[in-house]
Design an enzyme around this catalytic site. Structure first.
Site, PDB file in Angstrom:
ATOM      1  N   ARG A  89      33.428  37.719  35.714  1.00 60.03           N
ATOM      2  CA  ARG A  89      33.082  38.226  37.041  1.00 60.03           C
ATOM      3  C   ARG A  89      31.721  38.917  37.052  1.00 60.03           C
ATOM      4  O   ARG A  89      31.251  39.352  38.100  1.00 60.03           O
ATOM      5  CB  ARG A  89      34.131  39.233  37.518  1.00 60.03           C
ATOM      6  CG  ARG A  89      35.466  38.600  37.817  1.00 60.03           C
ATOM      7  CD  ARG A  89      36.179  39.407  38.870  1.00 60.03           C
ATOM      8  NE  ARG A  89      37.605  39.147  38.833  1.00 60.03           N
ATOM      9  CZ  ARG A  89      38.293  38.726  39.895  1.00 60.03           C
ATOM     10  NH1 ARG A  89      37.700  38.544  41.043  1.00 60.03           N
ATOM     11  NH2 ARG A  89      39.580  38.526  39.796  1.00 60.03           N
ATOM     12  N   ARG A 172      37.067  42.332  49.120  1.00 60.02           N
ATOM     13  CA  ARG A 172      37.031  41.506  47.915  1.00 60.02           C
ATOM     14  C   ARG A 172      35.945  40.448  48.000  1.00 60.02           C
ATOM     15  O   ARG A 172      35.263  40.156  47.018  1.00 60.02           O
ATOM     16  CB  ARG A 172      38.374  40.803  47.725  1.00 60.02           C
ATOM     17  CG  ARG A 172      39.357  41.564  46.865  1.00 60.02           C
ATOM     18  CD  ARG A 172      40.774  41.120  47.107  1.00 60.02           C
ATOM     19  NE  ARG A 172      41.079  39.808  46.559  1.00 60.02           N
ATOM     20  CZ  ARG A 172      42.093  39.037  46.973  1.00 60.02           C
ATOM     21  NH1 ARG A 172      42.856  39.442  47.959  1.00 60.02           N
ATOM     22  NH2 ARG A 172      42.318  37.884  46.414  1.00 60.02           N
TER      23      ARG A 172
END
Ligand SMILES: [Zn+2]
Length: 214
Positions: A89, A172
């Site tokens: 990520r 998110r």
């Protein structure tokens, strides 16, 4: 074949993982699943993770990297290849992953990036329902259960994950956008990036991914 799956929440990485498992026999390494397992165990770590996810924040780099390294080092089922889902990520994690894979002599072949329209992503995510008992996934639009609120497979209760509400999803997505662009650049510079259309439905996706990886 060893690949990293990239794409915002709801772009269809789950469907893509299904295709890769079925057609290419790739093992699915999902950091989301590994983290949810910790939460289910109710460990202190699990509770910490739950708090972060509810806020729409991300779990620390070190912790996830440790989980991934363990999985790859111990994995006897990874010979035919694997896909990493939810990791890396950050660029730091991408670099750590390269190190882990180098040590294991399992270098990465591709990063598959799925992009999709943000309105479509929201629709897909807010409609998601999960079985409390067996974990089966349903969708109010694409795959509704026969009886509302009840799992077709085991009769368990269906619920909406706390991280599937609109506000959390938007948070998110924003976090995702900001953190993923450098990763896309990282794999582009390694000539490993391949683009997939996340607006496609499952059958088209199977054809698209087969053509892309041939
Ligand atoms: Zn069920």
């Amino acid at each position: 074949m060893r690949v990293v799956l990239l794409g915002p929440p709801g772009a269809g990485k789950g469907s893509l993982a299904g295709v890769l498992k079925e057609k290419f026999s790739l093992a699915h390494i999902s950091t989301g699943d590994m983290l949810r397992e910790e939460i289910k165990k109710g460990s202190e770590l699990g509770q910490e993770i739950q708090t972060l996810i509810t806020r729409g924040a991300l779990v620390s780099d070190e912790l996830v990297t440790k989980l991934v390294a363990q999985r790859i080092t111990k994995g006897q089922d990874l010979k035919k290849g694997f896909m990493l889902d939810g990791y890396p990520r950050t660029v730091k994690q991408a670099q750590d992953l390269d190190e882990i894979l180098k040590k294991a002599d399992l270098p990465l072949d591709f990063a598959l990036n799925m992009e999709a329209d943000s309105t479509l992503l929201l629709k897909r995510l807010t409609g998601r329902r999960v079985c409390r008992k067996c974990g089966a996934l349903f969708h109010m639009l694409n795959k509704p259960p026969v009886k509302s609120g009840v799992c077709d497979a085991c009769g368990g209760e269906l619920y909406q994950r706390t991280d599937d509400n609109e506000e959390t999803i938007k948070a998110r997505m924003q976090v995702y956008e900001i953190s993923t662009q450098p990763i896309i650049e990282y794999y582009t510079s390694q000539h490993k990036l391949k683009e997939l259309d996340g607006n496609l439905e499952t059958i088209d996706l199977a054809n698209a991914v087969t053509a892309l990886l041939k």
